[in-house]
Design a protein around this motif. Structure first.
Motif, PDB file in Angstrom:
ATOM      1  N   GLU A 176     -15.809 101.376  41.161  1.00 22.22           N
ATOM      2  CA  GLU A 176     -15.251 100.309  41.300  1.00 22.22           C
ATOM      3  C   GLU A 176     -15.249 100.161  39.646  1.00 22.22           C
ATOM      4  O   GLU A 176     -15.180  99.069  39.268  1.00 22.22           O
ATOM      5  N   ARG A 177     -15.371 101.509  37.971  1.00 20.39           N
ATOM      6  CA  ARG A 177     -15.496 100.801  36.415  1.00 20.39           C
ATOM      7  C   ARG A 177     -14.529 101.124  36.739  1.00 20.39           C
ATOM      8  O   ARG A 177     -13.657 101.483  35.896  1.00 20.39           O
ATOM      9  N   ARG A 178     -14.316 102.726  37.044  1.00 16.29           N
ATOM     10  CA  ARG A 178     -13.563 103.873  36.381  1.00 16.29           C
ATOM     11  C   ARG A 178     -13.767 104.315  34.558  1.00 16.29           C
ATOM     12  O   ARG A 178     -12.287 104.857  34.544  1.00 16.29           O
ATOM     13  N   GLU A 179     -14.429 104.053  33.649  1.00 18.80           N
ATOM     14  CA  GLU A 179     -14.421 103.809  32.478  1.00 18.80           C
ATOM     15  C   GLU A 179     -15.190 105.083  31.891  1.00 18.80           C
ATOM     16  O   GLU A 179     -16.196 104.463  31.347  1.00 18.80           O
ATOM     17  N   GLY A 180     -14.416 106.300  32.120  1.00 21.48           N
ATOM     18  CA  GLY A 180     -15.451 107.179  31.671  1.00 21.48           C
ATOM     19  C   GLY A 180     -14.871 107.541  30.151  1.00 21.48           C
ATOM     20  O   GLY A 180     -14.340 107.073  30.197  1.00 21.48           O
ATOM     21  N   MET A 181     -15.019 108.718  29.972  1.00 22.75           N
ATOM     22  CA  MET A 181     -14.732 109.570  29.038  1.00 22.75           C
ATOM     23  C   MET A 181     -13.410 110.285  28.709  1.00 22.75           C
ATOM     24  O   MET A 181     -13.017 108.772  27.243  1.00 22.75           O
ATOM     25  N   TRP A 182     -12.788 110.061  29.130  1.00 23.08           N
ATOM     26  CA  TRP A 182     -11.056 110.043  29.386  1.00 23.08           C
ATOM     27  C   TRP A 182     -10.811 108.709  29.205  1.00 23.08           C
ATOM     28  O   TRP A 182      -9.357 108.656  28.954  1.00 23.08           O
ATOM     29  N   VAL A 183     -11.318 108.080  29.542  1.00 27.54           N
ATOM     30  CA  VAL A 183     -10.977 106.326  30.177  1.00 27.54           C
ATOM     31  C   VAL A 183     -11.135 105.948  27.962  1.00 27.54           C
ATOM     32  O   VAL A 183      -9.716 105.055  27.389  1.00 27.54           O
ATOM     33  N   VAL A 184     -11.895 106.477  27.563  1.00 22.53           N
ATOM     34  CA  VAL A 184     -12.482 106.326  26.332  1.00 22.53           C
ATOM     35  C   VAL A 184     -11.881 106.381  25.527  1.00 22.53           C
ATOM     36  O   VAL A 184     -11.107 105.736  24.359  1.00 22.53           O
ATOM     37  N   ILE A 185     -11.516 107.380  25.369  1.00 23.19           N
ATOM     38  CA  ILE A 185     -10.747 108.374  24.559  1.00 23.19           C
ATOM     39  C   ILE A 185      -9.637 108.053  24.963  1.00 23.19           C
ATOM     40  O   ILE A 185      -8.906 107.275  22.819  1.00 23.19           O
ATOM     41  N   CYS A 186      -8.775 107.659  25.374  1.00 24.21           N
ATOM     42  CA  CYS A 186      -7.491 106.534  25.468  1.00 24.21           C
ATOM     43  C   CYS A 186      -7.203 105.531  24.579  1.00 24.21           C
ATOM     44  O   CYS A 186      -6.884 105.451  24.239  1.00 24.21           O
ATOM     45  N   TYR A 187      -8.751 104.639  24.446  1.00 21.57           N
ATOM     46  CA  TYR A 187      -8.567 103.883  24.196  1.00 21.57           C
ATOM     47  C   TYR A 187      -8.716 103.911  22.625  1.00 21.57           C
ATOM     48  O   TYR A 187      -8.046 102.766  21.703  1.00 21.57           O
ATOM     49  N   ILE A 188      -9.182 104.940  22.350  1.00 17.14           N
ATOM     50  CA  ILE A 188      -9.409 105.287  20.788  1.00 17.14           C
ATOM     51  C   ILE A 188      -7.788 106.089  20.081  1.00 17.14           C
ATOM     52  O   ILE A 188      -7.368 105.468  19.017  1.00 17.14           O
ATOM     53  N   LEU A 189      -6.746 106.369  21.309  1.00 15.25           N
ATOM     54  CA  LEU A 189      -6.093 107.134  20.942  1.00 15.25           C
ATOM     55  C   LEU A 189      -4.637 105.579  20.907  1.00 15.25           C
ATOM     56  O   LEU A 189      -3.983 106.039  20.462  1.00 15.25           O
ATOM     57  N   ILE A 190      -5.054 104.974  21.942  1.00 12.50           N
ATOM     58  CA  ILE A 190      -4.100 103.336  22.017  1.00 12.50           C
ATOM     59  C   ILE A 190      -4.260 102.864  20.327  1.00 12.50           C
ATOM     60  O   ILE A 190      -3.253 102.147  20.007  1.00 12.50           O
ATOM     61  N   MET A 191      -5.589 102.840  20.116  1.00 12.64           N
ATOM     62  CA  MET A 191      -5.391 101.904  18.684  1.00 12.64           C
ATOM     63  C   MET A 191      -5.337 103.424  17.813  1.00 12.64           C
ATOM     64  O   MET A 191      -4.151 101.983  16.929  1.00 12.64           O
ATOM     65  N   PHE A 192      -5.532 104.235  17.667  1.00  8.06           N
ATOM     66  CA  PHE A 192      -4.613 105.371  16.698  1.00  8.06           C
ATOM     67  C   PHE A 192      -3.242 104.771  16.634  1.00  8.06           C
ATOM     68  O   PHE A 192      -2.475 104.778  15.408  1.00  8.06           O
ATOM     69  N   SER A 193      -2.386 104.731  17.715  1.00 10.17           N
ATOM     70  CA  SER A 193      -1.365 104.994  17.899  1.00 10.17           C
ATOM     71  C   SER A 193      -0.779 103.478  17.415  1.00 10.17           C
ATOM     72  O   SER A 193       0.169 102.698  16.521  1.00 10.17           O
ATOM     73  N   THR A 194      -1.331 102.475  17.647  1.00 12.46           N
ATOM     74  CA  THR A 194      -0.830 101.158  17.024  1.00 12.46           C
ATOM     75  C   THR A 194      -0.756 101.213  15.521  1.00 12.46           C
ATOM     76  O   THR A 194      -0.419 100.288  15.102  1.00 12.46           O
ATOM     77  N   ILE A 195      -2.066 101.550  15.113  1.00 13.56           N
ATOM     78  CA  ILE A 195      -2.063 101.684  13.238  1.00 13.56           C
ATOM     79  C   ILE A 195      -1.297 102.034  13.379  1.00 13.56           C
ATOM     80  O   ILE A 195      -0.279 101.690  11.939  1.00 13.56           O
ATOM     81  N   ASN A 196      -0.046 102.703  13.688  1.00 13.53           N
ATOM     82  CA  ASN A 196       0.849 103.534  12.971  1.00 13.53           C
ATOM     83  C   ASN A 196       2.567 103.619  13.862  1.00 13.53           C
ATOM     84  O   ASN A 196       3.248 103.463  13.196  1.00 13.53           O
ATOM     85  N   LEU A 197       1.717 102.664  14.147  1.00 13.40           N
ATOM     86  CA  LEU A 197       3.143 101.712  15.071  1.00 13.40           C
ATOM     87  C   LEU A 197       3.894 100.326  15.087  1.00 13.40           C
ATOM     88  O   LEU A 197       4.826 100.611  14.674  1.00 13.40           O
ATOM     89  N   VAL A 198       2.455 100.327  14.711  1.00 12.17           N
ATOM     90  CA  VAL A 198       3.309  98.458  14.231  1.00 12.17           C
ATOM     91  C   VAL A 198       3.904  98.255  12.900  1.00 12.17           C
ATOM     92  O   VAL A 198       2.729  98.616  12.461  1.00 12.17           O
ATOM     93  N   GLU A 199       4.516  97.915  12.230  1.00 10.32           N
ATOM     94  CA  GLU A 199       5.313  98.282  11.107  1.00 10.32           C
ATOM     95  C   GLU A 199       5.559  97.279  10.608  1.00 10.32           C
ATOM     96  O   GLU A 199       5.298  96.106   8.874  1.00 10.32           O
TER      97      GLU A 199
END
Length: 624
Positions: A122-145
């Protein structure tokens, strides 16, 4: 004419391209909170060991969100590398990379790697999800122009948040969409409906929780959403935008009232305060002509002052028992009040003073300084004895079954009841001893005619080892603060300090917290039986410090302070691209509420998107 048509076509193509680039981010903002669907998940190994005793978990809110985040992260990365000519460099990558590395190391060295990888029940916020958070932030930095893309993101959030606010307002007035037949068909597949004949979809009543199943999480969402809507309502020069953002803000504030979330009120109020400071300095302290000063005062700052007046006035009409602002004030004074007693002896305060295993057939409970005995006599009779060892109740064990429920009206001046929980094994069954006078339970296990103290799942406990008062830091006598957060934090801080370099692994808090700290819990908390499971600290920062280590928390805090400081300077001194940096007002509110809330799948990815936008604002100001 041909040129105009060509120009329009070019603009349309450009708009579609801008939208396509950021489409994964829009999916997270618009759809993620509404991904609510039932999944029946069999629990095995450590997932079963540390959970509530059920072998199948009915998960409405996290399983499909986790899958959704995985898919959208992959799409965001594909867009990043397909549509970005050159990856933007920023020092923020150092902080993001360092945090990711510590999350990875904490998972590798975790005692429970499966939990750390995939996240707990009922949480499912493991390592893979946290890495996804960081990658989403990385993508935002580069996609929002472009500013146009920023506006699209804001409009998408505005619509999504307004819908959540409307759902929340209806819930407050007793009209909960999640109790309707439509919601049942939306959330539960026909296959599962065919398997289960009866449903009881009851997520809550008499308060608002939106789509987050907990009013505190609704408050956390609004602490991000409301300040963002207000910020752009104030700075926008377009009347239509002002109206839309203002209406979105008002709806969210009404929903916040319904949630009664102190964390949400603190975050929202703190963010609005920061907004006023920043815009006051930007528009008034900086040199302006008299006419400009008057215009700014009326169009920009007057609405903010009105909000500040209306918020406390409106809250004054909310009953004190439901008034989050009044609760915050009361608890703030309580925190600042010096602790009178140190090194509290929780056993003396009671009501449970001690528990002793006298032999394999007898356990003594000292309750309000009088002894009560649970005993197996002659390997055949279960007995409850009072302080003078007189039998209050006894029955042959061969006649006990799940229908056995005994009321002990008066035993040593308190009321209690005994419930039998028989297993399929005839020689094993559990006893729930409910001390109704004090609202607490103790559990026992009978196995092969021997008696043991047990946890809520009737797993054996070693009284000497498991029932020691847990190590704690601070909050003595103040454990009830913030709905028991004082107790939670005081017992969580030592765990964090024991994991300085690497943590215990993502979502492993439940495996580390002293679940059997019954002597302290009965004194420092309210509404919590000794057996109630604690699976989160209700503080995102403590959560990070435990899961990935204290150093990772320090790194994150330094990065956030630098981001807020640089963004504030950008707002104060730049006339171009400062709108990107204005999102730190909302992030500041979200961070304040996170002191009382946990990170969850429905909201945290959205916060990471706005972290990426804030970083992009600094990059744009540096390129100017």
């Amino acid at each position: 004419m041909i040129k105009n048509e060509s120009r329009k076509k070019s603009n349309n193509d450009e708009n579609k391209f801008d939208l396509l680039r950021i489409s994964p981010l829009l999916l997270i903002i618009a759809i993620l909170p509404f991904v609510i669907n039932l999944k029946l998940i069999p629990l095995q190994h450590s997932f079963y060991e540390f959970w509530k005793g059920e072998k199948i978990n009915a998960d409405f809110f996290t399983y499909y969100k986790q899958i959704f985040i995985y898919i959208v992260t992959i799409l965001a990365l594909l867009n990043t590398f397909l549509f970005t000519k050159k990856i933007k460099f920023t020092k923020a990558y150092y902080f993001m990379g360092f945090y990711a590395a510590l999350v990875l190391l904490s998972t590798v060295f975790s005692k429970y790697p499966q939990i750390a990888l995939n996240g707990f029940v009922e949480r499912r916020e493991g390592m893979w999800v946290v890495i996804c958070y960081i990658l989403i932030m990385f993508s935002t930095i580069n996609l929002v122009e472009t500013e146009k893309q920023l506006r699209i993101i804001l409009y998408t959030l505005g619509i999504s948040g307004a819908l959540i606010s409307i759902i929340s307002i209806f819930q407050y007035f007793g009209m909960d969409i999640f109790t309707t037949e439509f919601a049942k068909n939306f959330m539960i597949s026909k296959e599962i409906q065919a398997q289960i004949k009866e449903f009881n979809i009851n997520f809550g009543e008499k308060y608002s929780y939106g789509v987050f199943y907990n009013p505190n999480y609704l408050g956390g969402y609004i602490s991000l959403y409301a300040p963002l809507m207000l910020s752009f309502a104030v700075i926008s020069k377009d009347i239509k935008e002002k109206v839309i953002f203002s209406l979105s803000f008002i709806l969210s504030i009404v929903a916040l009232y319904g949630s009664r979330s102190e964390a949400g009120v603190l975050g929202t109020a703190g963010a609005i305060g920061l907004l006023i400071i920043l815009l006051t300095v930007r528009y008034i302290i900086k040199d302006k002509s008299k006419d400009e000063y008057k215009k700014i005062l009326i169009t920009r700052l007057a609405p903010l002052c009105l909000v500040l007046i209306l918020l406390p006035v409106s809250l004054s009409y909310v009953p004190i028992s439901e008034n989050p602002l009044a609760k915050l004030r009361t608890e703030a004074f309580s925190v600042l009040t010096p602790t009178v007693t140190k090194n509290v002896n929780y056993k003396e305060i009671g009501p449970i003073n001690d528990i002793k295993q006298l032999d394999t057939n007898t356990i003594e409970m000292i309750i309000t300084n009088k002894s009560t005995y649970v005993q197996i006599k002659d390997n055949s009779t279960l007995s409850i004895l009072d302080n003078n060892k007189n039998a209050i109740w006894e029955q042959n064990m061969s006649t006990l079954d799940n229908s056995t429920n005994v009321n002990l009206e008066s035993i040593n001046d308190y009321k209690a009841s005994l419930t039998i929980n028989k297993s399929t094994n005839e020689d094993t069954y559990g006893l729930k001893y409910n001390i109704s006078t004090y609202g607490t339970n103790l559990n026992f296990l009978v196995e092969n005619e021997k008696l043991f103290l047990a946890d809520r799942k009737y797993k054996k406990l070693d009284i000497e080892r498991d029932l020691k008062v847990a190590e704690y830091i601070g909050f003595e006598g103040k454990g009830k603060l913030g709905s028991n957060r004082g107790y939670l934090w005081s017992r969580s801080l030592p765990i964090m300090l024991n994991n300085i370099i690497i943590g215990t692994g993502q979502d492993t808090f439940i495996t580390e917290f002293p679940q059997n700290d019954i002597y302290a819990r009965q004194v420092e908390t309210f509404g919590w039986e000794p057996g109630i499971l604690i699976d989160k600290p209700h503080n995102t920062f403590i959560q990070i410090g435990i899961h990935s280590g204290l150093i990772s928390l320090i790194v994150i805090l330094i990065g956030l302070i630098l981001l807020i400081t640089k963004s504030a300077k950008n707002i104060l001194h730049n006339n171009v691209n400062y709108e990107y940096s204005l999102v730190i007002v909302a992030l500041f509110g979200f961070l304040l509420s996170s002191i009382f809330n946990d990170s969850i799948l429905a909201i945290t990815p959205i916060a990471y998107i706005f972290l990426g936008i804030a970083v992009k604002g600094i990059l744009k100001s540096e390129d100017k």
